[in-house]
Design a protein around this motif. Structure first.
Motif, PDB file in Angstrom:
ATOM      1  N   ASN A 289       0.809  -1.224   0.000  1.00 10.61           N
ATOM      2  CA  ASN A 289       0.000   0.000   0.000  1.00 10.61           C
ATOM      3  C   ASN A 289       0.838   1.268   0.000  1.00 10.61           C
ATOM      4  N   LYS A 292       1.250   1.966  -3.903  1.00  4.23           N
ATOM      5  CA  LYS A 292       0.169   1.742  -4.870  1.00  4.23           C
ATOM      6  C   LYS A 292      -0.149   2.980  -5.706  1.00  4.23           C
ATOM      7  N   ASN A 293       0.204   4.172  -5.214  1.00  2.00           N
ATOM      8  CA  ASN A 293      -0.090   5.408  -5.946  1.00  2.00           C
ATOM      9  C   ASN A 293       1.169   6.040  -6.538  1.00  2.00           C
ATOM     10  N   GLU A 296       0.784   7.885  -9.958  1.00  2.00           N
ATOM     11  CA  GLU A 296       0.074   9.155  -9.790  1.00  2.00           C
ATOM     12  C   GLU A 296       0.962  10.180  -9.082  1.00  2.00           C
ATOM     13  N   ASP A 297       1.733   9.721  -8.089  1.00  3.44           N
ATOM     14  CA  ASP A 297       2.642  10.626  -7.373  1.00  3.44           C
ATOM     15  C   ASP A 297       3.717  11.166  -8.310  1.00  3.44           C
TER      16      ASP A 297
END
Length: 304
Positions: A289, A292-293, A296-297
């Motif tokens: 987790n 997971k982004n 996008e980051d």
């Protein structure tokens, strides 16, 4: 006879199909199908393609894929090769698993896309158990289209096809199932013959252009991990393997570098190590987790 040239174009949608060799089972059990869909997810993370529909049958599979770049051959080759290695190891065999290379057609308009999705979703009707209830076949995307199941592998983008039928989700589902069951199978087969096509369908998916340099990605990783560049790039530095894996994952995913190009950029690393670290990076993004982004980051980081 030489192979025909495969037509590819950025941000196009493709119908992809591949069969087993000499009609032996390509998928012998549910675990084989799960493994194949897991591989699709793995390489989807690396190549940013969208899956609009799928169906895995005993001797073959169908996919509708939107490719934002022109990497179709690369990621499909990886998926099929990895599955063949898994299959041969599991069933103690050697040699080819697939009959020749995969087939692909560029989908050229919405009508063709809808007909194609119906054709793919009607494939389970050839199985006696599912002849009158194809929506219950769990290795097809139809059940997700109809809201009967969630997408267990998080690979599917069904919203574009469904939005053509209605903006209202309930109405779209009603219209779509009527459309699928109402399509004549003979007409579907005729419409979906694999023929050469020079046309293309421009999908709604935003193209991620190859505009991110390795330096852009390395700068992001140093900021993201709070480490210096040499700490990430240093050879055999055990505690930086995860960070190097994330770097290589993004170099493949957003920089679209080949393994050889990554070797040249990082230095003191083999292509085999790049492949292993890319797999580790994909695993971290999928299962941890904390990461997971990360895509996008990165996009937010480069836009500031």
């Amino acid at each position: 006879m030489p192979r025909s040239y495969r037509i590819v174009a950025p941000n196009s949608v493709y119908h992809i199909m591949s069969r087993s060799l000499t009609e032996f089972p390509l998928f012998r059990d549910d675990q084989d199908k799960i493994k194949f869909l897991t591989l699709i997810k793995k390489y989807q993370m690396q190549y940013n393609f969208s899956v609009y529909a799928y169906c895995l049958m005993t001797t073959h599979f169908h996919l509708i894929i939107s490719d934002p770049t022109t990497d179709l051959s690369s990621f499909m080759k990886n998926i099929n090769q990895c599955y063949a290695q898994y299959y041969n190891k599991k069933y103690n065999r050697n040699g080819s698993v697939f009959r020749d290379r995969f087939k692909s057609i560029i989908v050229d308009n919405d009508n063709y896309l809808l007909t194609l999705s119906a054709y793919i979703h009607k494939n389970p009707s050839s199985i006696k158990k599912y002849k009158n209830c194809i929506e219950k076949y769990k290795f097809s995307s139809l059940s997700v289209y109809l809201g009967l199941n969630k997408d267990p592998f998080n690979i599917l983008n069904e919203s574009y096809v469904m939005s053509i039928f209605s903006k209202n989700i309930k109405k779209a589902r009603e219209n779509y199932i009527q459309f699928v069951y109402g399509c004549n199978e003979h007409s579907l087969m005729k419409a979906i013959e694999f023929q050469d096509s020079n046309s293309e369908y421009r999908s709604e998916k935003t193209t991620i252009l190859k505009s991110y340099t390795p330096e852009d990605i390395l700068n992001f990783i140093t900021s993201y991990t709070k480490l210096r560049k040499w700490q990430i790039l240093m050879k055999n530095k055990h505690n930086s393997s995860s960070n190097k894996a994330l770097l290589i994952f993004l170099l493949r995913c957003l920089g679209h570098l080949t393994q050889k190009e990554i070797c040249n950029f990082i230095g003191n690393i083999t292509q085999s190590s790049v492949s292993q670290l890319c797999s580790l990076g994909t695993k971290l993004v999928l299962e941890n987790n904390n990461y997971k982004n990360i895509v996008e980051d990165f996009l937010q980081f480069t836009s500031t």
